[in-house]
Structures are given as C-alpha cells and as structure tokens.
Motif scaffolding. Structure first.
Motif, mmCIF file in Angstrom:
data_model
loop_
_atom_site.group_PDB
_atom_site.id
_atom_site.type_symbol
_atom_site.label_atom_id
_atom_site.label_comp_id
_atom_site.label_asym_id
_atom_site.label_seq_id
_atom_site.Cartn_x
_atom_site.Cartn_y
_atom_site.Cartn_z
ATOM 1 N N GLY A 163 0.777 -1.234 0.000
ATOM 2 C CA GLY A 163 0.000 0.000 0.000
ATOM 3 C C GLY A 163 0.806 1.280 0.000
ATOM 4 N N THR A 164 2.132 1.194 -0.213
ATOM 5 C CA THR A 164 2.955 2.399 -0.202
ATOM 6 C C THR A 164 3.017 3.077 -1.559
ATOM 7 O OG1 THR A 164 4.946 1.085 -0.644
ATOM 8 C CG2 THR A 164 4.376 1.507 1.668
ATOM 9 N N LEU A 165 2.567 2.393 -2.598
ATOM 10 C CA LEU A 165 2.651 2.954 -3.951
ATOM 11 C C LEU A 165 1.260 3.396 -4.390
ATOM 12 C CD1 LEU A 165 4.437 3.467 -6.421
ATOM 13 C CD2 LEU A 165 3.825 1.201 -7.245
ATOM 14 N N ALA A 166 1.098 4.686 -4.574
ATOM 15 C CA ALA A 166 -0.182 5.218 -5.025
ATOM 16 C C ALA A 166 0.072 6.547 -5.720
ATOM 17 C CB ALA A 166 -1.144 5.416 -3.851
ATOM 18 N N ALA A 167 -0.631 6.758 -6.803
ATOM 19 C CA ALA A 167 -0.498 8.013 -7.539
ATOM 20 C C ALA A 167 -1.396 9.070 -6.915
ATOM 21 C CB ALA A 167 -0.869 7.807 -9.010
ATOM 22 N N ALA A 168 -0.940 10.300 -6.928
ATOM 23 C CA ALA A 168 -1.752 11.388 -6.375
ATOM 24 C C ALA A 168 -2.980 11.620 -7.246
ATOM 25 C CB ALA A 168 -0.908 12.670 -6.297
ATOM 26 N N TRP A 169 -4.065 12.061 -6.615
ATOM 27 C CA TRP A 169 -5.277 12.378 -7.365
ATOM 28 C C TRP A 169 -4.978 13.497 -8.356
ATOM 29 C CZ3 TRP A 169 -9.195 9.138 -7.035
ATOM 30 C CH2 TRP A 169 -9.332 8.359 -5.890
ATOM 31 N N LYS A 170 -5.516 13.363 -9.576
ATOM 32 C CA LYS A 170 -5.175 14.315 -10.625
ATOM 33 C C LYS A 170 -5.652 15.728 -10.299
ATOM 34 C CE LYS A 170 -9.250 13.155 -13.452
ATOM 35 N NZ LYS A 170 -9.705 12.673 -14.772
ATOM 36 N N ASP A 171 -6.790 15.848 -9.567
ATOM 37 C CA ASP A 171 -7.241 17.199 -9.232
ATOM 38 C C ASP A 171 -6.313 17.845 -8.209
ATOM 39 O OD1 ASP A 171 -7.942 15.352 -7.367
ATOM 40 O OD2 ASP A 171 -9.927 16.181 -6.945
ATOM 41 N N GLU A 172 -5.737 17.041 -7.296
ATOM 42 C CA GLU A 172 -4.795 17.593 -6.336
ATOM 43 C C GLU A 172 -3.497 18.008 -7.022
ATOM 44 O OE1 GLU A 172 -4.310 14.645 -3.386
ATOM 45 O OE2 GLU A 172 -6.315 14.916 -2.508
ATOM 46 N N VAL A 173 -3.054 17.218 -7.995
ATOM 47 C CA VAL A 173 -1.847 17.584 -8.738
ATOM 48 C C VAL A 173 -2.078 18.872 -9.516
ATOM 49 C CG1 VAL A 173 -0.296 16.869 -10.591
ATOM 50 C CG2 VAL A 173 -1.064 15.196 -8.909
ATOM 51 N N TRP A 174 -3.264 19.013 -10.119
ATOM 52 C CA TRP A 174 -3.558 20.229 -10.877
ATOM 53 C C TRP A 174 -3.568 21.447 -9.949
ATOM 54 C CZ3 TRP A 174 -6.652 24.398 -11.210
ATOM 55 C CH2 TRP A 174 -6.688 25.084 -12.434
ATOM 56 N N GLU A 175 -4.201 21.320 -8.807
ATOM 57 C CA GLU A 175 -4.253 22.448 -7.879
ATOM 58 C C GLU A 175 -2.867 22.794 -7.345
ATOM 59 O OE1 GLU A 175 -7.035 21.423 -4.903
ATOM 60 O OE2 GLU A 175 -8.797 21.784 -6.152
ATOM 61 N N ARG A 176 -2.047 21.750 -7.151
ATOM 62 C CA ARG A 176 -0.692 22.015 -6.666
ATOM 63 C C ARG A 176 0.136 22.755 -7.712
ATOM 64 N NH1 ARG A 176 2.391 16.740 -6.317
ATOM 65 N NH2 ARG A 176 2.545 17.195 -8.544
#
Length: 328
Positions: A163-176
């Motif tokens: 469970g350590t590998l997960a991609a960030a949510w695309k909306d959070e990446v866009w806001e960042r």
C-alpha cells in the motif's frame, strides 16, 4: 500503441554471435581470450539485452520447421511440453466436461504423452505463434527482459501489496501545479467577489428544496500561500420551517470526514465530540468549518466566494440535485 521500430538485419549476425569464430591466418597476431564468455552467458545476453542480435532479424529465419528438425531427439522432447496441444499431429478439439453439450468426461488437458507425438511444423508459420515471437523481440528491444526492469517490476508489485505505492489524485496535482492566490480589485465588496451568486440566498435554496435534510456539504479550499488544502464535511440535520436556517453537524479538529453513525439520510442528534451549528449563509458555514479545523487563522484567510469552495452530495433515491453528486 505502435511497436518500437527495429532494423531487420540478416541472420548471419546471430550465427556469428552464437558460434565461436574460427582461427583465420591474417598475418595479425591475435591474443588468446581466456576469459571468453561461456554459452550460458551468451544465451543470457541474447534473451535480456536490448542490443541482442535477436531483435534485428526475421524471427522466422531462426525458428522454423527446418531448425526444429535439426534438433536432437532429446532436445525436441525437452521442448515439446512447452508447446500447446494444437501443435501436434492428430490433435482433436474436445468439449470440456462442464460444457452443456459435453457427452463425455474428457477434457482439454495436455496429454503427458506428447513427447511421443510428432510436432506439426506448420505451427512455426501460424500467425499466433509469429505474433508471440515478435512480441518477445519487442520486449527484449524495449529492455523489459533485463534485470533492471525485473527489479522495477518487483518494487512496483511490492508497493502495490503493502500500500505504499499510489499516484496522487489528478485534481490535487492540478491544484498544486496551477493553484494561484486570488487577486481582488481594490475596494471590492462581497457582491463583486461573488458575482451572480451574491443574489442567491442559502434560505432560498433550502425553501425551494435545493438543499435538503441529509445532504452532505463538502468544503474544499486551497490556501496557496500556506501550501495547504483544507477539506471538511458537514451534514444537514434539520431545516427551520420558518427561517429556513440550516442546522448542520460537523467534527472538530482536522478530521475531514464525519463519523459513520451520522452518515444517514436523516442523521441523529450529535454525540461525543460532534458539534452542531446553525447556518444562514455559505460564508458562515465556511467560517465554522475552518474554525473547527483550526489550521488557518482568520487573518490568513483571503477573501473569496464561499459558494465556489463547496460541493453538495445527496443520497441515492432522494430528490434529484442537478449537477451535483449522488451517494450510494
């Protein structure tokens, strides 16, 4: 996806790589190569290196009926168990025992006596076999058979399991990457900030049934200057019959979600640390949620349109709420 482009080279290169060159008298004294690569290492390079001679030749020139017949009987018998049942002469398709049309208990399991059967060499010109062989060449050329790629795959699989590998949510990446602090004109008032939404009242939405008991209002606000995104939920417990003020339940602290016992179409009275608030405007609700979160002081909250920071979720089966989400 297009296959990687590979240059087709004559098979002589493979023969040259597999066979030890004979000594040729050219007048140039050659050094003895005591550290010559053994056959096992040569085979490993051919099957794993992206520069392998296998990727640059027509695979049909290497694997075909003629080359199969050149193998010894022992080698053929060792390779036969790797071939599908359809590769042998006399193969008969049998319906599985679980098929409704089956009249026998025979199955399509591979016969262990296949070593005694003769291989149908038309297998090597079958489109399915050639497609698999070309895919193998592509994988070797792309480096997918190398040790480094195998390590990456093992690391990926381990990350998926623990469970350590997960991609960030695309909306959070866009806001960042694209979030910017809102700039407001000097002397702007609430009407200028809210635009047409300034004419809409929370009480009007409740009176017209746009907001209902059991709706979950989700606040999500990005504070770019603080590099912080605050998410907070509130559920409508009651609506006053005269003033249409909303009674909402919310959790104190930085917890984003409500406890499970409150997530009902008709939430019960609050218990424990759950707090109750009476709301008459979206800015009042935003302030209450941010105050409960406690991470952003009031003086560090830029002015903005509270309507744009909220989303309404509604339970499935309730009255439709256009352009909003539905909870199952």
């Amino acid at each position: 996806m297009d296959r990687p482009r590979r240059t087709i080279r004559p098979p002589a290169r493979l023969n040259e790589a597999l066979s030890s060159p004979a000594s040729v008298s050219t007048g140039i004294k050659r050094k003895n190569t005591d550290a010559a690569i053994d056959s096992a290492q040569q085979l490993r390079i051919l099957l794993t290196s992206s520069k392998s001679a296998l990727v640059g030749l027509d695979i049909s020139d290497l694997i075909n009926g003629t080359s199969w017949n050149m193998l010894s009987v022992e080698s053929q018998n060792a390779l036969k168990p790797l071939l599908p049942p359809t590769a042998f002469h006399g193969y008969k398709a049998v319906i599985g025992s679980d098929h409704p049309s089956s009249v026998t208990n025979e199955s399509m399991a591979v016969d262990e006596s296949s070593a005694n059967e003769e291989v149908d060499t038309s297998l090597f010109t079958d489109p399915h076999f050639l497609a698999a062989a070309h895919t193998l060449q592509d994988h070797i050329y792309s480096g997918w058979m190398s040790d480094s790629h195998a390590q990456k795959v093992a690391k990926y699989e381990e990350g998926i399991r623990n469970g350590t590998l997960a991609a960030a949510w695309k909306d959070e990446v866009w806001e960042r990457d694209n979030g910017r602090r809102p700039t407001l004109p000097t002397g702007s008032n609430a009407k200028d900030r809210a635009g047409d939404a300034a004419e809409v009242r929370l009480a009007t939405l409740a009176r017209e049934g746009v907001l209902q008991v059991g709706d979950i209002i989700v606040l999500k606000r990005n504070f770019v200057a603080l590099d912080l995104i605050v998410e907070k939920d509130a559920i409508i417990q009651a609506i006053h019959p005269k003033t249409h003020a909303l009674t909402v339940l919310l959790e104190p602290g930085t917890s984003s979600h409500l406890p499970a016992h409150l997530l009902l179409p008709h939430p019960s009275s609050p218990s424990g640390l759950t707090q109750e608030a009476i709301i008459t405007s979206p800015s009042q609700l935003e302030t209450a949620l941010l105050d409960n979160d406690g991470r952003v002081e009031r003086g560090k909250r830029p002015n903005g349109n509270a309507w744009k920071t909220m989303t309404v979720w509604r339970w499935r089966g309730a009255a439709p709420l256009e352009n909003k989400h539905v909870l199952s």
